[in-house]
Design a protein around this motif. Structure first.
Motif: not given
Lengths: 329, 546
Positions: A169-175, B209, B212-213, B231, B233, B235-236, B246, B542, B545
Motif C-alpha cells: 500500500x501507499x498510505x496508512x488508514x489514519x493518513x 481511494x 487503495x481502499x 466500519x 474497510x 483494501x485493494x 498482510x 481501530x 476518529x
C-alpha cells in the motif's frame, strides 16, 4: 539546431501514427472483447444483452472504422471514455494513477544514478580489484534476482518478522489524520521497500554502462598525456575523464523517460501500488481498449520525446556535435 | 460476477422451501428487528479485494470486487438467510397467486435511503424498468425480461406477473433496489452514485481511494438495526501472496486461504494466537466435461469408464490437501436439492477397462493404447491458464487414464482465447472447468438441450429428451416438493449418462481474526450475519476518529 528539432518533430508524426495503428489493430484482434468479458458464462444474461454490449462498445463496426474514429478523437487530444462500468474518461483514469508511478520511478531513477554512477566509476578505476569484482557480483545479483521473489522475502522479513515497514500500500488508514510531517513519514515508510528493491534491481545496467564508458575514456591518449603532465589522479579522473565518460549516460537519461510512467506491473501488483502498471494490466485483462490505447500512446509519445531529448542533450553537452550545421562537423 | 450469479440463483430454489411453499404460497413475514448489543459498537473489519471496484451501482457492475462492496450498501426485496432460505428484506411479506403467475410484495414502511428519503414502491418500479431498459449496461436482465406486467398497487405494494409460472422468479427479486429520486433520468454509468452510492443497506458509503481502499460506515438508521461494527474497510491488494502476508502481519482481519496456506502455512502458534480458522463446503464444483458431439464420447460406457478411471479422492488429497468432498452431480451435498441416491463411480481401473472393452476399445496392436477401427483412443484435454489446480487435475487424469490405455494431451489456454475460440465454437474434446453452485436449482441454462450453441452454457451439448422435460417441469413448478422430484430424477440420469465427470466440491477455508464474536459459518457462508458481528471493547483495534 532549431531546424533539426523541427525536422525531428515532424518525423515523429508518421512514426506515432504507425505505432497507434499497429497497437490498435493488435489489441482489437486479440481474442476476447469487453462485451464477452461482461457477458460470458453468465446465465442471467438475456439473449439480447450480448448484442446490446457489442453495440454499446461499437464492436459491430470494422476495426478500421473504429481506428479512424479513435484517431479523430485523438487529434483533439481526447482519449475517450473507459469501457469499464465506471464510465470515467481515459484521461481521468490515467491522471489518477500517474503521480504515484512518476513519484516512485523518479525517486528510483535518481537513486539508481546516485549509486550506480560512483560504483561504475570506481569499478573502472579499480578494474579487476576485489572491489570491482565484489561490486560486479552485487549488481548482477540484483539484476538476476526475480523482483517478485526478492520483494516477497523482504516483505516477510522486514514486514512480518521485524515489523519495521508496512507490507504493501501507499498510505496508512489514519493518513488523513496525520500532521504534514507525519504524512511525509508515512508515505516514506510505505515506499521505502519498493524503491530500495527497484534500485537494487536497476543498479546493474547503469553501473556497468558507466564502468565501460569510464574504461574507454581512461584508455584515451589525452588521459595518458594528462598523467604524463603530472596532474594528480583526482584531477585526471574527476576533471578530465569523468566529464567525457558521462556523455553517453545522458542518452540513458533520455531513454529512461518512458520508464517513468510505464511503471512495473509485477512490482505494483506485489506492493499494491495503484500506479500505471496496475492500470495497464487490469485494462488489458478487461479488454478496456480505450485505456490500453491511452497508456500505449502516452508511452510511445514519451519514448519518442525521450529519444529527442537525449539527442538534443547530447548536442548541448558535446561541442563536437552540431546538428544541422555541416560546418561544425 | 460469480458472487452475483450465485446470489441470484440462490434466490430461486431454496427460498421456495421456507417462504412461500409451506404457507399456501404466502411469503414469510419480516423478522423482528435484530437486537443491537449495548456497549459493543465500534472497531472495523479490514478485508481485502484483488481488484478495485469498477463501480458501486450493484445492478450494472459485473465484477466480484464491486459486488463484494455494494452488497452491504443495498437491499433487495428478499434475501437468503443463513440456511439459504428466502426471507423478507425490503419486502415485509409476499404472496404468490393461485395460478403461480404473479407475486405481490408488501413493502416495509420504515425504510429510509442513506440520504434520508423514504423508500417506496416507486423505487422498486424504477429498478425493474432500469433493469429492462436497453440503455442500461447490465448483464443481469434475463429474469426481469420475463415479467409481463409490473403494477404499483399502492406506495407500499407491488405486483409482478409472468406469462407462466417461473420458479426462479422470487429469487430474482434479491436484486438491489435503486433510489429513483437520485437516478431517474440520469445515465447510470456516469452518475455520481457509481462512486458514492446511496442505498438502504446496513452500511453506507464512506470513502473510496482509487486503487487503495474503499471504506463503508455503519448505517445508524438501518431499518433492521445498526450493525455493531463501525466500519468495513476493503483494501485493494492485487497479489494473493501479499494478501497472506498482510494477514500474518495483522493488517487484515479476514482472508480466504488456499489449501496450502490452510494446511502448511498457518499451522503456527503465531497464527492460531490471533486467528480462528473456519471451513465449510464452497458453493462450487470442478468437473471434466466431454464434447458430446465428438464420436469418441458417443457411447455412455466410454464416459462411465473415464469416470471410473478418475481418482477423485486422490485429486482431493493430492491437490486440495483433503479440503473437499467428491462430487457426483451438480448440486451441493447437504442441501435439499442434492440427491445422494445416484449411481456413484468409485475409482476402479478394472471396471473402466471392462466397460471400454464392451464398447469395442481394445489394444489390438499391443502399444499400450486402446484402439478401435484402427483409431487409437487419444484426445486433448483443455483448461484455462492461471488456475494451477485445474492444470494439476489434467496432469493427474493424464496419468491415471494412461493406465487404462487412454492417451491424452494437455492444452492450457488464456481464458478469452479458450472461451472464444474453443468453447464457444465447440472445438474441444474435453475440458477441466468449474461451476458455481447457485442456490436456485434450475439447471436450464447448463443442461437443457436448447442451450447447446455458440456462447451458450450447455457447451458439451448434452441432449436428453427426458432431462429436457424434467428441467422444464422444475422450472415451471412453484412447489418445492414437486421440484425436488424433478431434480432428483434429473440427477439420476446425469449420473448414468456422465456427460461430465464430476470431480469435487472444495471447502471454503477462512482465516478470521479472533477479535470478532458472533461468527458462525452456515450454508450461506460466513459473512451473512456481519451486522451481528462485534468486538468486545477491550479487544477493539481501530477507533473511529471524528
Amino acid at each position: 539546431m532549431l531546424r533539426y528539432i523541427a525536422k525531428r518533430l515532424a518525423g515523429m508524426i508518421p512514426l506515432l501514427l504507425g505505432i497507434t495503428f499497429i497497437s490498435f489493430v493488435v489489441i482489437h484482434l486479440a481474442p476476447g472483447d469487453p462485451a464477452q468479458f461482461i457477458a460470458s458464462m453468465n446465465p442471467k444474461l438475456s439473449e439480447t444483452a450480448y448484442e446490446k454490449f457489442v453495440k454499446m462498445y461499437d464492436l459491430d463496426k470494422p476495426v478500421l472504422e473504429r481506428y479512424i474514429s479513435w484517431l479523430g478523437k485523438f487529434a483533439r487530444l481526447d482519449f475517450g471514455d473507459s469501457f469499464s462500468q465506471d464510465g470515467k474518461t481515459v484521461m481521468e483514469k490515467i491522471s489518477e494513477r500517474l503521480p504515484v508511478t512518476i513519484w516512485l520511478n523518479v525517486a528510483g531513477m535518481v537513486l539508481i544514478f546516485l549509486f550506480a554512477l560512483p560504483l561504475g566509476v570506481l569499478s573502472a578505476y579499480y578494474k579487476d580489484s576485489i572491489f570491482d569484482k565484489g561490486i560486479t557480483v552485487f549488481v548482477f545479483a540484483g539484476f538476476a534476482m526475480p523482483t517478485f521473489w526478492l520483494a516477497l522475502l523482504c516483505m516477510y522479513y522486514f514486514g512480518v518478522v521485524k515489523g519495521w515497514f508496512p507490507i504493501s500500500g501507499l498510505r496508512s488508514f489514519n493518513y488523513d489524520y496525520l500532521s504534514t510531517f507525519g504524512k511525509i513519514a508515512d508515505i516514506f515508510k510505505h515506499t521505502f521497500m519498493p524503491v530500495v528493491i527497484s534500485v537494487f534491481g536497476g543498479l546493474a545496467g547503469i553501473s556497468r554502462f558507466a564502468r565501460n564508458s569510464m574504461l574507454d575514456v581512461l584508455k584515451e591518449e589525452y588521459i595518458t598525456s594528462a598523467r604524463a603532465r603530472g596532474l594528480s589522479e583526482g584531477k585526471v579522473v574527476f576533471t578530465h575523464a569523468l566529464k567525457n565518460a558521462m556523455l553517453p549516460v545522458v542518452t540513458i537519461i533520455g531513454l529512461s523517460v518512458p520508464g517513468l510512467i510505464g511503471g512495473s506491473v509485477i512490482f505494483e501488483s506485489i506492493f499494491s501500488i495503484p500506479g500505471m502498471g496496475q492500470l495497464f494490466y487490469q485494462s488489458v485483462m478487461m479488454r478496456d481498449y480505450p485505456v490500453v490505447m491511452g497508456v500505449l500512446v502516452i508511452g510511445a509519445m514519451l519514448t519518442l520525446t525521450g529519444n529527442l531529448i537525449a539527442d538534443i542533450a547530447y548536442a548541448a553537452v558535446d561541442p563536437r556535435i552540431r546538428y544541422g550545421s555541416k560546418k561544425s562537423n | 460476477m460469480k458472487r452475483l450469479v450465485f446470489l441470484l440463483l440462490a434466490v430461486l430454489c431454496v427460498s421456495l422451501i421456507s417462504g412461500c411453499g409451506d404457507k399456501d404460497k404466502e411469503g414469510g413475514k419480516s423478522a423482528e428487528k435484530r437486537k443491537v448489543r449495548e456497549g459493543v459498537t465500534g472497531d472495523a473489519l479490514v478485508t481485502s479485494s484483488l481488484g478495485d471496484a469498477s463501480g458501486l451501482i450493484y445492478n450494472i457492475t459485473s465484477d466480484s470486487a464491486s459486488h463484494d462492496v455494494a452488497q452491504y450498501i443495498y437491499n433487495g426485496l428478499i434475501k437468503l438467510d443463513k440456511n439459504l432460505s428466502i426471507v423478507p428484506d425490503l419486502a415485509e411479506s409476499w404472496e404468490i397467486s393461485d395460478d403461480s403467475r404473479s407475486i405481490t410484495f408488501k413493502l416495509k414502511d420504515n425504510v429510509k435511503w442513506h440520504d434520508g428519503a423514504p423508500f417506496t414502491a416507486a423505487d422498486v418500479e424504477f429498478t425493474y424498468k432500469f433493469m429492462i431498459d436497453n440503455s442500461t449496461p447490465t448483464s443481469y436482465d434475463a429474469d426481469f425480461r420475463l415479467v409481463t406486467d409490473f403494477e404499483v398497487i399502492d406506495p407500499l405494494t407491488v405486483k409482478v406477473s409472468y406469462a407462466e409460472p417461473f420458479a426462479p422468479a422470487l429469487l430474482s427479486w434479491s436484486m438491489a433496489v435503486l433510489p429513483k429520486h437520485l437516478l431517474e433520468g440520469k445515465e447510470a454509468a456516469k452518475s455520481s452514485l457509481m462512486r458514492s452510492p446511496v442505498g438502504t443497506g446496513p452500511f453506507r458509503f464512506g470513502e473510496w481511494k482509487s486503487g487503495e481502499s474503499i471504506t463503508l460506515e455503519a448505517n445508524d438508521e438501518y431499518f433492521a438495526g445498526r450493525p455493531n461494527l463501525d466500519r468495513i474497510i476493503f483494501r485493494i491488494i492485487p497479489d494473493l501472496n501479499t494478501t497472506f502476508m498482510e494477514l500474518l502481519n495483522g493488517s487484515l482481519d479476514i482472508m480466504g486461504l488456499t489449501p496450502t496456506q490452510w494446511v502448511k502455512q498457518t499451522d503456527t502458534a503465531l497464527f492460531s494466537n490471533s486467528y480462528d480458522k473456519y471451513t465449510y463446503l464452497a458453493p462450487s464444483y470442478a468437473y471434466i466435461g466431454y464434447n458430446m458431439k465428438n464420436s469418441l464420447f458417443e457411447d455412455k460406457r466410454v464416459r462411465q469408464a473415464l469416470t471410473y478411471a478418475t481418482p477423485k479422492q486422490e485429486i482431493i488429497d493430492g491437490i486440495l490437501f483433503g479440503e473437499g468432498v467428491p462430487a457426483h452431480g451438480p448440486y451441493k451435498p447437504g442441501t435439499m436439492w442434492y440427491n445422494d441416491n445416484v449411481r456413484k463411480y468409485e475409482y476402479s481401473p478394472e471396471k473402466a477397462k471392462e466397460l471400454l472393452a464392451e464398447a469395442g476399445w481394445t489394444d489390438s496392436n499391443g502399444d499400450g493404447i486402446l484402439d478401435k477401427d484402427g483409431k487409437p483412443f487419444s484426445f486433448t484435454i483443455m483448461t484455462n491458464q492461471g488456475n494451477s489446480v485445474r492444470t494439476k487435475i489434467a496432469e493427474t487424469v493424464q496419468q491415471s487414464w494412461q493406465k487404462v490405455g487412454i492417451k491424452i494431451e494437455i492444452r492450457v489456454l488464456e481464458w478469452a482465447s479458450f472461451i472464444n475460440e474453443y468453447i464457444d465454437k465447440g472445438k474441444f474434446d474435453a475440458v477441466v472447468l468449474g461451476w458455481n453452485i447457485v442456490q436456485d436449482p434450475d439447471p436450464f441454462d447448463v443442461w437443457h438441450s436448447s442451450k447447446c450453441g455458440p456462447k451458450m452454457l450447455n457447451f458439451v451439448c448434452f441432449s436428453n429428451a427426458e432431462t429436457d422435460q424434467l428441467i422444464e417441469g422444475g422450472r415451471h413448478s412453484m412447489d418445492p416438493v414437486k421440484r425436488k422430484e424433478y431434480y432428483d430424477r434429473f440427477q439420476e440420469i446425469l449420473a448414468e449418462e456422465q456427460p461430465y465427470t464430476f470431480l469435487y466440491v472444495p471447502n471454503a477455508l477462512i482465516g478470521l481474526s479472533k477479535r470478532f464474536r458472533e461468527v458462525s459459518p452456515a450454508p450461506a457462508g460466513i459473512t451473512y450475519n456481519i451486522e451481528d458481528w462485534y468486538v468486545p471493547v477491550k479487544d477493539q483495534k481501530y477507533r473511529l476518529e471524528k
